[in-house]
Design a protein around this motif. Structure first.
Motif, PDB file in Angstrom:
ATOM      1  N   GLN A 264      75.272  25.034  49.813  1.00  0.00           N
ATOM      2  CA  GLN A 264      74.848  25.447  48.474  1.00  0.00           C
ATOM      3  C   GLN A 264      73.350  25.751  48.452  1.00  0.00           C
ATOM      4  OE1 GLN A 264      76.743  26.209  45.911  1.00  0.00           O
ATOM      5  NE2 GLN A 264      74.969  26.794  44.721  1.00  0.00           N
ATOM      6  N   ARG A 265      72.554  24.902  49.101  1.00  0.00           N
ATOM      7  CA  ARG A 265      71.099  25.113  49.157  1.00  0.00           C
ATOM      8  C   ARG A 265      70.770  26.440  49.855  1.00  0.00           C
ATOM      9  NH1 ARG A 265      70.076  21.058  51.933  1.00  0.00           N
ATOM     10  NH2 ARG A 265      69.517  22.012  53.898  1.00  0.00           N
ATOM     11  N   LEU A 266      71.449  26.719  50.955  1.00  0.00           N
ATOM     12  CA  LEU A 266      71.204  27.966  51.680  1.00  0.00           C
ATOM     13  C   LEU A 266      71.609  29.175  50.847  1.00  0.00           C
ATOM     14  CD1 LEU A 266      72.364  26.900  55.239  1.00  0.00           C
ATOM     15  CD2 LEU A 266      70.013  27.269  54.461  1.00  0.00           C
ATOM     16  N   ARG A 267      72.748  29.099  50.159  1.00  0.00           N
ATOM     17  CA  ARG A 267      73.191  30.200  49.288  1.00  0.00           C
ATOM     18  C   ARG A 267      72.172  30.455  48.186  1.00  0.00           C
ATOM     19  NH1 ARG A 267      78.405  32.066  49.961  1.00  0.00           N
ATOM     20  NH2 ARG A 267      79.683  30.831  51.389  1.00  0.00           N
ATOM     21  N   GLU A 268      71.640  29.385  47.607  1.00  0.00           N
ATOM     22  CA  GLU A 268      70.618  29.544  46.566  1.00  0.00           C
ATOM     23  C   GLU A 268      69.362  30.203  47.120  1.00  0.00           C
ATOM     24  OE1 GLU A 268      70.191  25.596  45.006  1.00  0.00           O
ATOM     25  OE2 GLU A 268      72.124  25.703  43.942  1.00  0.00           O
ATOM     26  N   GLN A 269      68.988  29.838  48.350  1.00  0.00           N
ATOM     27  CA  GLN A 269      67.791  30.423  48.963  1.00  0.00           C
ATOM     28  C   GLN A 269      67.941  31.924  49.197  1.00  0.00           C
ATOM     29  OE1 GLN A 269      67.304  27.887  52.418  1.00  0.00           O
ATOM     30  NE2 GLN A 269      65.507  26.912  51.487  1.00  0.00           N
ATOM     31  N   ILE A 270      69.142  32.370  49.512  1.00  0.00           N
ATOM     32  CA  ILE A 270      69.337  33.801  49.771  1.00  0.00           C
ATOM     33  C   ILE A 270      69.869  34.526  48.537  1.00  0.00           C
ATOM     34  CG2 ILE A 270      69.595  33.554  52.264  1.00  0.00           C
ATOM     35  CD1 ILE A 270      72.632  33.842  51.906  1.00  0.00           C
ATOM     36  N   GLY A 271      69.975  33.812  47.417  1.00  0.00           N
ATOM     37  CA  GLY A 271      70.376  34.463  46.171  1.00  0.00           C
ATOM     38  C   GLY A 271      71.853  34.732  46.047  1.00  0.00           C
ATOM     39  N   GLN A 272      72.680  33.935  46.722  1.00  0.00           N
ATOM     40  CA  GLN A 272      74.131  34.137  46.667  1.00  0.00           C
ATOM     41  C   GLN A 272      74.865  32.933  46.137  1.00  0.00           C
ATOM     42  OE1 GLN A 272      75.552  35.259  50.521  1.00  0.00           O
ATOM     43  NE2 GLN A 272      74.717  37.296  50.390  1.00  0.00           N
ATOM     44  N   ALA A 273      74.260  32.184  45.238  1.00  0.00           N
ATOM     45  CA  ALA A 273      74.933  31.006  44.705  1.00  0.00           C
ATOM     46  C   ALA A 273      76.216  31.416  43.983  1.00  0.00           C
ATOM     47  CB  ALA A 273      74.008  30.257  43.771  1.00  0.00           C
ATOM     48  N   ASP A 274      77.283  30.676  44.230  1.00  0.00           N
ATOM     49  CA  ASP A 274      78.578  30.961  43.586  1.00  0.00           C
ATOM     50  C   ASP A 274      78.579  30.491  42.152  1.00  0.00           C
ATOM     51  OD1 ASP A 274      79.613  32.146  45.854  1.00  0.00           O
ATOM     52  OD2 ASP A 274      80.492  30.281  46.592  1.00  0.00           O
TER      53      ASP A 274
END
Length: 139
Positions: A129-139
């Motif tokens: 989740q943290r990585l997705r947020e960093q790249i702007g792809q949070a679900d």
């Protein structure tokens, strides 16, 4: 459900033959329908494999292999990322796409967190989740 729609390469795409203006217009209209329906997340065409490389992990050191690659039917010429309710819904959309005779397109669902079961621990979920947020792809 997120799916990748994989457009398989052909001899023409591997030769670098670009679509006609009519085909670009038809595909643009189809993409617009997908976007307006909230289905399309991303999509792009890929250059022929002669512009690519493969990295094969066959021993102590990775081996770099420059394109072109021989097996055209195994290559990818483009892709979409779609958010759909099911593979059946993706199939119905794809049946409306303006592809040419001989083209082949594959639909592949993405894994979900639930697919991984217990091995995908709370710590690993938090990291993902943290990585997705960093790249702007949070679900």
């Amino acid at each position: 459900m997120k799916v990748m729609v994989i457009v398989k390469a052909t001899e023409a795409t591997e030769a670098g033959v670009l679509p006609t203006e009519e085909h670009f217009k038809a595909m643009g209209a189809f993409n617009e329908e997908l976007v307006n329906a909230g289905i399309m997340l991303a999509g792009d065409g890929l250059r022929p494999s002669r512009h690519g490389r493969r990295v094969a992990y066959t021993g102590a050191a990775p081996q770099v292999i420059d394109g072109p690659f021989a097996e055209t039917r195994e290559l990818v010429a483009g892709f979409w990322l779609w958010q759909v309710r099911s593979v059946d819904e993706a199939t119905e959309w794809l049946k409306r796409a303006p592809f040419l005779p001989g083209d082949v397109v594959e639909i592949r669902p993405f894994y979900t967190e639930e697919d991984f079961g217990e091995v995908f621990t709370p710590e690993l979920r938090a990291q993902e989740q943290r990585l997705r947020e960093q790249i702007g792809q949070a679900d």
